[in-house]
Motif scaffolding. Structure first.
Motif, mmCIF file in Angstrom:
data_model
loop_
_atom_site.group_PDB
_atom_site.id
_atom_site.type_symbol
_atom_site.label_atom_id
_atom_site.label_comp_id
_atom_site.label_asym_id
_atom_site.label_seq_id
_atom_site.Cartn_x
_atom_site.Cartn_y
_atom_site.Cartn_z
ATOM 1 N N PRO A 213 -68.001 -0.424 -110.379
ATOM 2 C CA PRO A 213 -67.802 -1.772 -110.931
ATOM 3 C C PRO A 213 -66.436 -2.338 -110.542
ATOM 4 C CG PRO A 213 -68.543 -0.226 -112.627
ATOM 5 C CD PRO A 213 -68.144 0.588 -111.434
ATOM 6 N N LYS A 214 -66.383 -3.644 -110.364
ATOM 7 C CA LYS A 214 -65.132 -4.336 -110.072
ATOM 8 C C LYS A 214 -64.707 -5.143 -111.285
ATOM 9 C CE LYS A 214 -65.779 -4.751 -105.061
ATOM 10 N NZ LYS A 214 -65.724 -5.665 -103.915
ATOM 11 N N ARG A 215 -63.448 -4.996 -111.667
ATOM 12 C CA ARG A 215 -62.949 -5.744 -112.807
ATOM 13 C C ARG A 215 -62.863 -7.234 -112.481
ATOM 14 N NH1 ARG A 215 -57.502 -2.539 -113.975
ATOM 15 N NH2 ARG A 215 -57.668 -2.287 -111.712
ATOM 16 N N THR A 216 -63.035 -8.049 -113.485
ATOM 17 C CA THR A 216 -62.914 -9.500 -113.340
ATOM 18 C C THR A 216 -62.083 -10.056 -114.486
ATOM 19 O OG1 THR A 216 -64.926 -9.986 -114.633
ATOM 20 C CG2 THR A 216 -65.187 -9.679 -112.254
ATOM 21 N N VAL A 217 -61.467 -11.197 -114.246
ATOM 22 C CA VAL A 217 -60.775 -11.908 -115.313
ATOM 23 C C VAL A 217 -60.867 -13.409 -115.027
ATOM 24 C CG1 VAL A 217 -58.518 -11.734 -114.169
ATOM 25 C CG2 VAL A 217 -58.624 -12.166 -116.625
ATOM 26 N N GLN A 218 -61.162 -14.153 -116.070
ATOM 27 C CA GLN A 218 -61.140 -15.605 -116.015
ATOM 28 C C GLN A 218 -60.073 -16.081 -116.994
ATOM 29 O OE1 GLN A 218 -65.062 -17.174 -116.761
ATOM 30 N NE2 GLN A 218 -65.995 -16.042 -115.083
ATOM 31 N N LEU A 219 -59.171 -16.920 -116.512
ATOM 32 C CA LEU A 219 -58.077 -17.384 -117.371
ATOM 33 C C LEU A 219 -57.785 -18.846 -117.098
ATOM 34 C CD1 LEU A 219 -54.883 -17.269 -115.717
ATOM 35 C CD2 LEU A 219 -56.072 -15.152 -115.178
ATOM 36 N N SER A 220 -57.238 -19.499 -118.108
ATOM 37 C CA SER A 220 -56.940 -20.923 -118.006
ATOM 38 C C SER A 220 -55.434 -21.157 -118.077
ATOM 39 C CB SER A 220 -57.625 -21.703 -119.126
ATOM 40 O OG SER A 220 -59.031 -21.694 -118.956
ATOM 41 N N LEU A 221 -54.947 -21.949 -117.150
ATOM 42 C CA LEU A 221 -53.567 -22.428 -117.178
ATOM 43 C C LEU A 221 -53.641 -23.903 -117.554
ATOM 44 C CD1 LEU A 221 -52.314 -20.730 -113.885
ATOM 45 C CD2 LEU A 221 -51.977 -19.928 -116.225
ATOM 46 N N ASP A 222 -53.336 -24.200 -118.798
ATOM 47 C CA ASP A 222 -53.624 -25.529 -119.339
ATOM 48 C C ASP A 222 -52.409 -26.432 -119.482
ATOM 49 O OD1 ASP A 222 -56.360 -25.075 -119.592
ATOM 50 O OD2 ASP A 222 -56.128 -24.106 -121.540
ATOM 51 N N TRP A 223 -51.230 -25.960 -119.100
ATOM 52 C CA TRP A 223 -50.027 -26.765 -119.296
ATOM 53 C C TRP A 223 -49.159 -26.753 -118.042
ATOM 54 C CZ3 TRP A 223 -50.802 -29.555 -123.419
ATOM 55 C CH2 TRP A 223 -51.617 -29.044 -124.433
ATOM 56 N N LEU A 224 -49.788 -27.004 -116.917
ATOM 57 C CA LEU A 224 -49.082 -27.002 -115.650
ATOM 58 C C LEU A 224 -48.375 -28.328 -115.407
ATOM 59 C CD1 LEU A 224 -51.920 -25.450 -113.460
ATOM 60 C CD2 LEU A 224 -49.823 -24.273 -114.168
#
Length: 291
Positions: A213-224
């Motif tokens: 299995p390959k690790r995944t991550v979804q993240l939000s940068l909301d204050w750029l």
């Protein structure tokens, strides 16, 4: 400026392909040049375990900002140590940073993972018999960003049971942290890849072809800010696309949790920059581990 342990770290681009490599002793069929190979499975192999053999130097064609040195896909033992020295000049006369000798593997066990009476109960160090169950990734973060032309990496693992060290693609890059940390709600997961085939018998017997299995991550940068949006994220998408390596570390403070979610990844998709407010941009990063 030192990296803030309370903010996510993204590292790119990898300078290794443009570097000139030398030093150490490597077998002819698995030479040092293999650490420049994009496929992590193509490794360099040292000719023995003597410290004179288990080292290498990389020289960059011009001075670059350097914040991290990483080595994935290695076979270094639980007792292995590393030393990284960074030089401003190509000749190696102007030393600007020295890591000193430090452990290759961080603490990977939580309090509940160790058993009273075992040799690692108090220090929670990795046991050699479980090392192969972990995805190897050596990371050395510099105390401060350095402008460098030459990096010398020494590896110390004279008791390695394999009799030699194997090293996957070396990763050397700058590191970036957004002014405001990623938003709450990141999603961590695995892309399994395992295939299940069902036979056409009465029991509908299942057959499995298993993959790592390959690790995944979804993240939000909301204050750029506008600068961060276009001179960092937009540039990241342009230069790395969905194939270039990106080092993801949620915090540079070592811990079992941080080791579990740190990885060299690629962007699985390129999500658009969104401009919801006059001075603010947002973006979602979708990363998938490279093995």
């Amino acid at each position: 400026m030192a990296l803030d342990p309370k903010r996510v770290v993204l590292g790119w681009p990898n300078y290794i392909e443009d570097a000139t490599l030398s030093g150490g002793a490597y077998v002819d069929t698995l030479p040092l040049a293999n650490v420049q190979e994009r496929r992590f499975s193509v490794v360099a192999k040292t000719a023995g375990l003597d410290p004179a053999a288990t080292q290498f130097t990389l020289v960059l064609p011009q001075r670059r900002p350097v914040s991290v040195v990483a080595i994935p896909a290695h076979n270094m033992s639980a007792a292995a140590q590393v030393r990284v020295r960074v030089y401003r000049d190509q000749a190696g006369a102007d030393l600007v940073w020295d890591s000193g000798r430090r452990d290759v593997w961080p603490i990977v066990y939580g309090i509940g993972d160790v058993v009273w009476g075992n040799s690692n109960f108090w220090n929670r160090r990795m046991q050699e018999e479980t090392r192969r169950s972990y995805t190897p990734l050596l990371t050395v973060f510099l105390d401060d960003q350095q402008i460098a032309s030459r990096i010398h990496v020494e590896l110390f693992d004279e008791s390695n049971l394999d009799g030699a060290l194997t090293l996957g693609r070396v990763f050397v890059s700058d590191a970036w942290q957004p002014e405001y940390n990623m938003s709450l709600g990141p999603q961590y997961g695995y892309d399994s890849g395992t295939e299940v085939t069902t036979a056409r018998d009465a029991s509908r017997t299942e057959y499995f072809e298993r993959f790592t299995p390959k690790r995944t991550v979804q993240l939000s940068l909301d204050w750029l800010s506008e600068n961060e949006a276009f001179l960092r994220i937009h540039r990241l998408q342009r230069t790395q696309d969905i194939v270039g390596e990106v080092l993801f570390v949620q915090s540079v403070k070592p811990s079992p949790i941080e080791f579990a979610r740190s990885m060299i990844a690629r962007q699985a998709s390129l999500d658009p920059l969104v401009h919801p407010y006059q001075t603010t941009y947002t973006n979602q990063l979708n990363l998938q581990e490279i093995l």
